[in-house]
Design a protein around this motif. Structure first.
Motif, short mmCIF file in Angstrom:
data_model
loop_
_atom_site.label_atom_id
_atom_site.label_comp_id
_atom_site.label_asym_id
_atom_site.label_seq_id
_atom_site.Cartn_x
_atom_site.Cartn_y
_atom_site.Cartn_z
N ILE A 74 2.44 -1.23 4.85
CA ILE A 74 1.36 -0.30 4.80
C ILE A 74 1.99 0.96 5.24
O ILE A 74 2.98 1.55 5.83
CB ILE A 74 0.30 -0.79 6.16
N VAL A 75 1.06 2.09 5.17
CA VAL A 75 1.22 3.49 5.31
C VAL A 75 1.06 4.06 6.83
O VAL A 75 0.16 4.02 7.32
CB VAL A 75 0.54 4.52 4.64
N LYS A 76 2.34 3.96 7.51
CA LYS A 76 2.40 4.62 8.88
C LYS A 76 2.52 5.97 9.13
O LYS A 76 2.10 6.52 10.00
CB LYS A 76 3.54 3.68 9.71
N GLU A 114 -5.09 -1.04 6.11
CA GLU A 114 -4.57 -1.48 7.39
C GLU A 114 -3.78 -2.72 7.34
O GLU A 114 -3.20 -3.06 8.32
CB GLU A 114 -5.66 -1.64 8.55
N THR A 115 -3.84 -3.30 6.06
CA THR A 115 -3.12 -4.61 6.01
C THR A 115 -2.74 -4.66 4.51
O THR A 115 -3.44 -3.86 3.77
CB THR A 115 -4.02 -5.75 6.13
N PRO A 155 0.80 -1.08 0.09
CA PRO A 155 0.04 -0.19 0.06
C PRO A 155 0.69 1.23 -0.08
O PRO A 155 0.33 2.35 -0.63
CB PRO A 155 -0.75 -0.08 1.36
N ILE A 156 1.91 1.34 0.63
CA ILE A 156 2.73 2.52 0.68
C ILE A 156 3.20 3.03 -0.56
O ILE A 156 3.36 4.06 -1.02
CB ILE A 156 4.05 2.41 1.84
N GLU A 157 3.66 1.81 -1.39
CA GLU A 157 4.11 2.28 -2.93
C GLU A 157 2.82 2.80 -3.68
O GLU A 157 3.18 3.57 -4.44
CB GLU A 157 4.91 0.98 -3.33
#
Length: 210
Positions: free
Chosen positions: A195-197, A183-184, A146-148
């Motif tokens: 995931i995006v923290k 969230e996952t 998800p972050i990418e």
């Protein structure tokens, strides 16, 4: 105990120890050890250790010129070195070299594409926008984390806003937000990996800019 090729310091003793172990290592593994040690030193962000890392990569290229497996990672590391030195033109150049090499040697993939795209947008090098858009549109369908996806779709949104493609920009903004909120990940045994923290405030600002 830290592996001999993952040192975070580089005293005279560290250097001698590393090269002594490197000399004893299997020849077909030496390029990889040089790359890994260089990456470990880059992660410290220390100016002196960045110089050492660059010298290790230069040694990799000069002594193992036919090694294809480790070249993309080494080029990516050089991009990171120059970005940390605030030499953005050189950083972009090395990230692009890594991307180009991955096209002809697809067995190894790095995150050079997202670093390249992000740095191009953050430095407003609009003459590279078409190239960045093409790379991201090719990459996004196969991205797992998800972050990418959050970063990639944010960048696509920014580029399309610049081009006044408002509908496409809005589409990519929605996709960016969806991935920022996940969230996952899609990985069965590593659900929270990638995931995006922490959101990128700079990208978010450009995405929301009218």
């Amino acid at each position: 105990m830290v592996d001999w090729y993952r040192q975070k310091s580089w005293s005279k003793e560290d250097e001698e120890y590393f090269f002594k172990r490197l000399e004893r290592a299997r020849k077909d593994g030496r390029a990889q050890y040089l790359k890994i040690q260089a990456i470990e030193l880059v992660e410290t962000k220390n100016a002196f250790l960045l110089d050492v890392a660059e010298s290790l990569i230069a040694k990799l290229f000069s002594e193992y010129p036919d090694d294809q497996f480790n070249r993309p990672g080494a080029l990516f590391a050089l991009g990171n070195i120059y970005q940390l030195r605030n030499d953005y033109d050189k950083a972009i150049e090395f990230y692009k070299h890594a991307i180009d090499f991955e096209v002809i040697f697809p067995r190894v993939q790095t995150q050079a594409y997202i670093y390249y795209a992000e740095l191009v947008v953050k430095t407003a090098k609009t003459h590279f926008y078409d190239a960045v858009e093409k790379i991201l549109l090719e990459k996004m369908p196969g991205v797992l984390f998800p972050i990418e996806k959050y970063k990639g779709y944010s960048i696509l949104c920014i580029i399309n806003k610049y081009k006044c493609n408002t509908e496409r920009a809005a589409h990519f903004e929605i996709l960016a937000e969806e991935n920022a909120s996940k969230e996952t990940s899609t990985l069965r045994y590593h659900k929270y990996l990638g995931i995006v923290k922490d959101r990128d405030s700079w990208l978010d600002k450009l995405v929301r800019k009218k």
